[in-house]
Design a protein around this motif. Structure first.
Motif, PDB file in Angstrom:
ATOM      1  N   ALA A 266     -18.065 -16.267 -12.591  1.00 22.29           N
ATOM      2  CA  ALA A 266     -16.718 -16.292 -12.023  1.00 22.29           C
ATOM      3  C   ALA A 266     -16.497 -15.015 -11.233  1.00 22.29           C
ATOM      4  CB  ALA A 266     -15.659 -16.420 -13.124  1.00 22.29           C
ATOM      5  N   ASP A 267     -15.533 -15.085 -10.329  1.00 27.15           N
ATOM      6  CA  ASP A 267     -15.140 -13.892  -9.591  1.00 27.15           C
ATOM      7  C   ASP A 267     -13.923 -13.218 -10.220  1.00 27.15           C
ATOM      8  OD1 ASP A 267     -17.201 -14.296  -7.801  1.00 27.15           O
ATOM      9  OD2 ASP A 267     -15.981 -15.459  -6.409  1.00 27.15           O
ATOM     10  N   VAL A 268     -13.604 -13.596 -11.445  1.00 30.52           N
ATOM     11  CA  VAL A 268     -12.521 -12.995 -12.229  1.00 30.52           C
ATOM     12  C   VAL A 268     -13.054 -12.762 -13.640  1.00 30.52           C
ATOM     13  CG1 VAL A 268     -10.688 -14.093 -10.876  1.00 30.52           C
ATOM     14  CG2 VAL A 268     -11.611 -15.277 -12.900  1.00 30.52           C
ATOM     15  N   PRO A 269     -12.401 -11.926 -14.474  1.00 28.41           N
ATOM     16  CA  PRO A 269     -12.880 -11.694 -15.845  1.00 28.41           C
ATOM     17  C   PRO A 269     -12.861 -12.979 -16.678  1.00 28.41           C
ATOM     18  CG  PRO A 269     -11.272 -10.036 -15.197  1.00 28.41           C
ATOM     19  CD  PRO A 269     -11.235 -11.089 -14.141  1.00 28.41           C
ATOM     20  N   VAL A 270     -13.816 -13.102 -17.603  1.00 33.17           N
ATOM     21  CA  VAL A 270     -13.932 -14.267 -18.486  1.00 33.17           C
ATOM     22  C   VAL A 270     -13.800 -13.800 -19.932  1.00 33.17           C
ATOM     23  CG1 VAL A 270     -15.380 -16.191 -19.231  1.00 33.17           C
ATOM     24  CG2 VAL A 270     -15.432 -15.450 -16.832  1.00 33.17           C
ATOM     25  N   GLY A 271     -12.859 -14.383 -20.685  1.00 34.45           N
ATOM     26  CA  GLY A 271     -12.697 -14.075 -22.100  1.00 34.45           C
ATOM     27  C   GLY A 271     -13.151 -15.238 -22.966  1.00 34.45           C
ATOM     28  N   CYS A 272     -12.789 -15.205 -24.243  1.00 38.88           N
ATOM     29  CA  CYS A 272     -13.157 -16.261 -25.189  1.00 38.88           C
ATOM     30  C   CYS A 272     -11.971 -16.597 -26.086  1.00 38.88           C
ATOM     31  CB  CYS A 272     -14.314 -15.829 -26.088  1.00 38.88           C
ATOM     32  SG  CYS A 272     -15.933 -15.798 -25.291  1.00 38.88           S
ATOM     33  N   TYR A 273     -11.827 -17.876 -26.420  1.00 43.54           N
ATOM     34  CA  TYR A 273     -10.972 -18.259 -27.532  1.00 43.54           C
ATOM     35  C   TYR A 273     -11.776 -18.041 -28.816  1.00 43.54           C
ATOM     36  CZ  TYR A 273      -7.105 -20.534 -25.025  1.00 43.54           C
ATOM     37  OH  TYR A 273      -5.995 -20.801 -24.260  1.00 43.54           O
ATOM     38  N   LEU A 274     -11.126 -17.527 -29.849  1.00 42.56           N
ATOM     39  CA  LEU A 274     -11.826 -17.242 -31.102  1.00 42.56           C
ATOM     40  C   LEU A 274     -10.980 -17.684 -32.283  1.00 42.56           C
ATOM     41  CD1 LEU A 274     -14.186 -15.919 -32.667  1.00 42.56           C
ATOM     42  CD2 LEU A 274     -12.898 -13.769 -32.562  1.00 42.56           C
ATOM     43  N   SER A 275     -11.448 -18.723 -32.979  1.00 45.63           N
ATOM     44  CA  SER A 275     -10.835 -19.121 -34.249  1.00 45.63           C
ATOM     45  C   SER A 275     -11.783 -18.695 -35.362  1.00 45.63           C
ATOM     46  CB  SER A 275     -10.605 -20.637 -34.268  1.00 45.63           C
ATOM     47  OG  SER A 275     -11.846 -21.325 -34.346  1.00 45.63           O
ATOM     48  N   GLY A 276     -11.603 -19.252 -36.548  1.00 47.02           N
ATOM     49  CA  GLY A 276     -12.500 -18.924 -37.650  1.00 47.02           C
ATOM     50  C   GLY A 276     -13.634 -19.908 -37.804  1.00 47.02           C
ATOM     51  N   GLY A 277     -13.774 -20.833 -36.830  1.00 49.68           N
ATOM     52  CA  GLY A 277     -14.861 -21.804 -36.889  1.00 49.68           C
ATOM     53  C   GLY A 277     -16.133 -21.271 -36.258  1.00 49.68           C
ATOM     54  N   PRO A 294     -18.414  -5.581 -24.406  1.00 47.98           N
ATOM     55  CA  PRO A 294     -17.376  -6.208 -25.224  1.00 47.98           C
ATOM     56  C   PRO A 294     -16.646  -7.309 -24.458  1.00 47.98           C
ATOM     57  CG  PRO A 294     -17.267  -3.829 -25.398  1.00 47.98           C
ATOM     58  CD  PRO A 294     -18.227  -4.128 -24.290  1.00 47.98           C
ATOM     59  N   VAL A 295     -16.349  -8.385 -25.166  1.00 46.61           N
ATOM     60  CA  VAL A 295     -15.660  -9.529 -24.582  1.00 46.61           C
ATOM     61  C   VAL A 295     -14.240  -9.578 -25.132  1.00 46.61           C
ATOM     62  CG1 VAL A 295     -15.655 -12.042 -24.366  1.00 46.61           C
ATOM     63  CG2 VAL A 295     -17.827 -10.793 -24.372  1.00 46.61           C
ATOM     64  N   LYS A 296     -13.289  -9.940 -24.305  1.00 44.11           N
ATOM     65  CA  LYS A 296     -11.912 -10.124 -24.755  1.00 44.11           C
ATOM     66  C   LYS A 296     -11.834 -11.436 -25.531  1.00 44.11           C
ATOM     67  CE  LYS A 296      -7.468  -8.805 -24.401  1.00 44.11           C
ATOM     68  NZ  LYS A 296      -6.958  -7.471 -24.765  1.00 44.11           N
ATOM     69  N   ALA A 297     -11.370 -11.360 -26.781  1.00 35.56           N
ATOM     70  CA  ALA A 297     -11.295 -12.542 -27.645  1.00 35.56           C
ATOM     71  C   ALA A 297      -9.842 -12.793 -28.038  1.00 35.56           C
ATOM     72  CB  ALA A 297     -12.151 -12.348 -28.893  1.00 35.56           C
ATOM     73  N   VAL A 371      -9.735 -17.280 -17.177  1.00 34.96           N
ATOM     74  CA  VAL A 371     -10.844 -18.089 -17.667  1.00 34.96           C
ATOM     75  C   VAL A 371     -11.207 -17.671 -19.083  1.00 34.96           C
ATOM     76  CG1 VAL A 371     -13.219 -18.853 -17.237  1.00 34.96           C
ATOM     77  CG2 VAL A 371     -11.762 -18.220 -15.311  1.00 34.96           C
ATOM     78  N   VAL A 372     -11.419 -18.665 -19.965  1.00 34.71           N
ATOM     79  CA  VAL A 372     -11.950 -18.403 -21.304  1.00 34.71           C
ATOM     80  C   VAL A 372     -13.044 -19.414 -21.623  1.00 34.71           C
ATOM     81  CG1 VAL A 372      -9.844 -17.367 -22.255  1.00 34.71           C
ATOM     82  CG2 VAL A 372     -10.190 -19.833 -22.437  1.00 34.71           C
ATOM     83  N   VAL A 373     -13.998 -18.991 -22.415  1.00 34.78           N
ATOM     84  CA  VAL A 373     -15.035 -19.873 -22.961  1.00 34.78           C
ATOM     85  C   VAL A 373     -14.547 -20.363 -24.319  1.00 34.78           C
ATOM     86  CG1 VAL A 373     -17.434 -20.015 -23.729  1.00 34.78           C
ATOM     87  CG2 VAL A 373     -16.845 -18.645 -21.719  1.00 34.78           C
ATOM     88  N   MET A 521      -4.611 -21.485 -16.609  1.00 40.07           N
ATOM     89  CA  MET A 521      -5.721 -20.868 -17.327  1.00 40.07           C
ATOM     90  C   MET A 521      -6.830 -21.909 -17.523  1.00 40.07           C
ATOM     91  SD  MET A 521      -7.532 -19.913 -20.103  1.00 40.07           S
ATOM     92  CE  MET A 521      -6.742 -20.860 -21.401  1.00 40.07           C
ATOM     93  N   GLU A 522      -8.031 -21.550 -17.117  1.00 44.00           N
ATOM     94  CA  GLU A 522      -9.168 -22.470 -17.168  1.00 44.00           C
ATOM     95  C   GLU A 522      -9.991 -22.248 -18.435  1.00 44.00           C
ATOM     96  OE1 GLU A 522     -11.632 -22.904 -13.611  1.00 44.00           O
ATOM     97  OE2 GLU A 522     -13.350 -22.331 -14.834  1.00 44.00           O
ATOM     98  N   ALA A 523     -10.214 -23.327 -19.185  1.00 48.74           N
ATOM     99  CA  ALA A 523     -11.066 -23.263 -20.371  1.00 48.74           C
ATOM    100  C   ALA A 523     -12.410 -23.913 -20.058  1.00 48.74           C
ATOM    101  CB  ALA A 523     -10.402 -23.965 -21.543  1.00 48.74           C
ATOM    102  N   ARG A 524     -13.480 -23.256 -20.493  1.00 47.89           N
ATOM    103  CA  ARG A 524     -14.830 -23.751 -20.223  1.00 47.89           C
ATOM    104  C   ARG A 524     -15.561 -24.009 -21.538  1.00 47.89           C
ATOM    105  NH1 ARG A 524     -16.933 -19.687 -15.344  1.00 47.89           N
ATOM    106  NH2 ARG A 524     -15.465 -20.424 -13.732  1.00 47.89           N
ATOM    107  N   PRO A 525     -15.872 -25.261 -21.854  1.00 49.90           N
ATOM    108  CA  PRO A 525     -16.547 -25.594 -23.120  1.00 49.90           C
ATOM    109  C   PRO A 525     -18.059 -25.781 -22.950  1.00 49.90           C
ATOM    110  CG  PRO A 525     -15.491 -27.552 -22.199  1.00 49.90           C
ATOM    111  CD  PRO A 525     -15.306 -26.440 -21.200  1.00 49.90           C
TER     112      PRO A 525
END
Length: 670
Positions: A266-277, A294-297, A371-373, A521-525
């Motif tokens: 991406a041409d923008v920063p990419v973070g992550c969704y983080l649950s306990g799974g 480090p990744v933003k979670a 964007v988040v993974v 906000m774009e989510a990428r699975p």
């Protein structure tokens, strides 16, 4: 990631109204706040529009859609991402292609003329929906990705075919009627939808892995659909010979790592969704390893310890050095945003997780991430849900003795007690049509077939009469591909049905795209990368569920990445606390009911029966009602509120006028 829309007249000389195209883009401005565009093909009776979210090729003018080919033959508008596009661009360039932008979307304009539609589609990797018009063949093609990660709807009315990323984009066209279909209303109240359908009359979805093709011939639209991909499990006689476990483990590790790496482009920063799974934890761990930084979670925390997964998420964040951002939500507060969420989901939701995800995506947007993974799709591919384990052992190939099965099912029920009535049915529910097609009624559908028993009494008299002989299980069965279910292992069948119903109709809509894109906000699975999925279908069932351990091969492939507590943890469904769990939450539900479920509100909408609604609430509040029944009734009550709110949003509101007002406020003019 964007919003697309457009329409085509049966009569090519009938003019296209540019301001209608602009209004169709403006009503889904949230999908693309970074700019808009439209194109009309004069004397062709067709026009496209596009609301843009800039993620790749950020220069405003170069990446602006809709795109037209240099020779004027093709018109294209896309939503989503095509991965591995740099390699494909390089190959095409070496063959003489001339790219005018850095956009991944432009691939379509070069692949289609060289390979044709069916030849092009295997090269498109990612989550996408697009419309492509071929002027030479006078053909419109509406294409949706393999799992339905990106939405795409269409309808025909008065000699015009209208399409868009969201229902509200279709409704912004002044000729598109807005009314519930009887069957659509029924399925909104029971949760599980018929594949390809919506709540509204004559409004269709392009099915995942399909193309809807439209041609103008002999004074009519010729409309048909073609399937280009499916989740194809091997027949029992074609299962590959047993190979060492390490073969499958290494294969999953390689394909998943590649899928994550591609989604960090991406041409923008990419973070992550983080649950306990383990799924989101794996996505974070691989992202951190690939980026070597480090990744933003982003993590959701609930006020109910039974449903809160933040302690485990925090352990994973510490182990990867992630910059964790936790948003803590009160479950009763979620109902304050319930109606807003349904404006975006455009369907009812059984649990306020959808609201929580909407608030989380807003938080991510405010943190200036686009964007988040995410971890969606892992359970579907690797057998993660308790319903899959149930079907595997109840209908498998004599894996357990009758006594062992009884002991096993009792243990499964105890470990998933919180979710009985939603993830697992309270009691066995069978459907004859599903039994005939599949050999059993999949456990994932049983809670909602059980909920469907309440529906007739909740419907207003006119709808009840129209649906007197309606069988929801049969409607679902008739829309599943029998050939993809024939002669498959019970686990394969269970996973296939879930993918075609719950994944597309719930997880990827009101738990995914619609609430993420509500806040641009774009989510990428990465788990839904089709290369990984094709490998997963070839895994022996015992590599997916081994004994009591679900997602066995995934756990082993990522064992070195996961903290011990996560590696050993049983699947825990990610849900918001239901209303019955706390008096404040139930009070919040009643506050909404006092607005949307009063006798006057019910009469105005004409959808529900007052007595039926009151009886259901009385059953919910009765002390003798079991907790598992309250879980089911919580869901049905959310659906009751939902259909009333949908009526208010999309039928009582003048959507074409609202869309034009939005365009004016944004300064978007033709």
């Amino acid at each position: 990631m964007c919003g697309i829309a457009g329409y085509i007249h049966l009569n090519p000389s009938h003019p296209i109204d540019p301001q209608t195209l602009v209004a169709m883009a403006a009503i889904q401005h949230h999908r693309g706040p970074d700019g808009f565009g439209y194109k009309v093909l004069n004397n062709q009776g067709i026009g496209f529009s596009h609301a843009r979210l800039s993620i790749i090729d950020l220069e405003e003018n170069r990446g602006q859609q809709p795109f037209a080919s240099e020779d004027g033959r093709l018109l294209l508008t896309t939503n989503g991402e095509f991965y591995d596009y740099k390699r494909i661009r390089a190959d095409l360039t070496s063959r003489g292609a001339r790219f005018r932008t850095k956009s991944d979307s432009e691939l379509v304009l070069h692949l289609y003329p060289r390979l044709g539609l069916q030849g092009m589609l295997p090269h498109l990797r990612g989550e996408f929906a697009f419309a492509l018009y071929d002027q030479e063949r006078d053909r419109l093609m509406l294409v949706r990705d393999r799992f339905g990660i990106k939405p795409l709807y269409w309808t025909q009315v008065n000699g015009t075919l209208v399409f868009g990323s969201e229902l509200k984009a279709l409704f912004a066209h002044p000729e598109v009627p807005r009314r519930f279909s009887p069957e659509g209303l029924f399925h909104q109240l029971m949760q599980t939808m018929v594949p390809g359908s919506t709540a509204f009359e004559n409004i269709h979805q392009v099915k995942p892995g399909h193309v809807v093709i439209v041609e103008r011939k002999q004074g009519n639209f010729q409309v048909w659909e073609e399937k280009y991909w499916d989740l194809d499990f091997p027949r029992l006689s074609d299962h590959p010979d047993s190979l060492p476990e390490e073969h499958y483990i290494e294969g999953v590790r390689a394909k998943l790592t590649e899928a994550v790496q591609l989604r960090l482009e991406a041409d923008v920063p990419v973070g992550c969704y983080l649950s306990g799974g383990i799924d989101s934890c794996i996505a974070l761990g691989l992202s951190a390893a690939i980026q070597q930084s480090p990744v933003k979670a982003f993590t959701i925390g609930f006020d109910d310890a039974d449903y809160d997964e933040t302690p485990i998420a925090q352990e994973m964040a510490r182990s990867t050095g992630a910059d964790q951002d936790i948003i803590r939500l009160r479950a009763d507060h979620l109902y304050d945003h319930f109606a807003e969420t349904l404006w975006h989901t455009e369907r009812t939701i059984y649990n306020t997780l959808g609201v929580a995800k909407l608030l989380m995506s807003r938080h991510v947007h405010q943190a200036q991430y686009k964007v988040v993974v995410t971890g969606e799709g892992s359970d579907e591919l690797f057998g993660g849900y308790p319903a899959f384990r149930r079907d595997m052992f109840l209908h498998g190939l004599d894996i357990l003795s009758p006594q062992e099965r009884a002991q096993w099912e009792q243990g499964l029920a105890q470990s998933n007690q919180l979710f009985r009535g939603a993830m697992l049915a309270e009691s066995e529910t069978q459907d004859s049509a599903l039994n005939a097609l599949i050999g059993f009624t999949p456990s994932c559908l049983q809670p909602w077939l059980h909920a469907a028993e309440h529906v007739p009494a909740l419907l207003s008299a006119p709808f009840r009469e129209q649906l007197e002989n309606y069988k929801p299980g049969q409607a679902i069965a008739e829309n599943l591909d029998a050939d993809m279910l024939a002669d498959r292992h019970p686990l394969d069948k269970a996973q296939y049905v879930w993918v075609k119903t719950m994944l597309e109709g719930q997880i990827l809509t009101w738990g995914g795209d619609r609430v993420d894109m509500a806040n641009s906000m774009e989510a990428r699975p990465p788990f839904l990368d089709h290369h990984l999925a094709e490998l997963a279908t070839q895994l022996p069932p015992a590599m997916r569920i081994k004994g009591q351990k679900e997602k066995y091969v995934l756990r082993e492939a990522m064992r070195g990445l996961l903290p011990k507590v996560l590696y050993e943890r049983e699947k825990f469904a990610f849900m918001a606390p239901p209303a019955h769990t706390d008096p404040q939450k139930w009070a919040a539900v009643n506050q909404l009911a006092q607005k949307y479920l009063t006798e006057e509100a019910i009469a105005q909408a004409g959808l529900l029966d007052v007595q039926g609604v009151n009886t259901l609430f009385e059953l919910h509040e009765a002390e003798a009602t079991p907790i598992s029944t309250k879980v089911r009734l919580d869901a049905v009550i959310n659906h009751l509120l939902g259909v009333q709110i949908l009526h208010q949003h999309f039928i009582a509101t003048d959507i074409p006028a609202l869309a034009r007002q939005r365009a004016q406020e944004l300064g978007w003019v033709a």
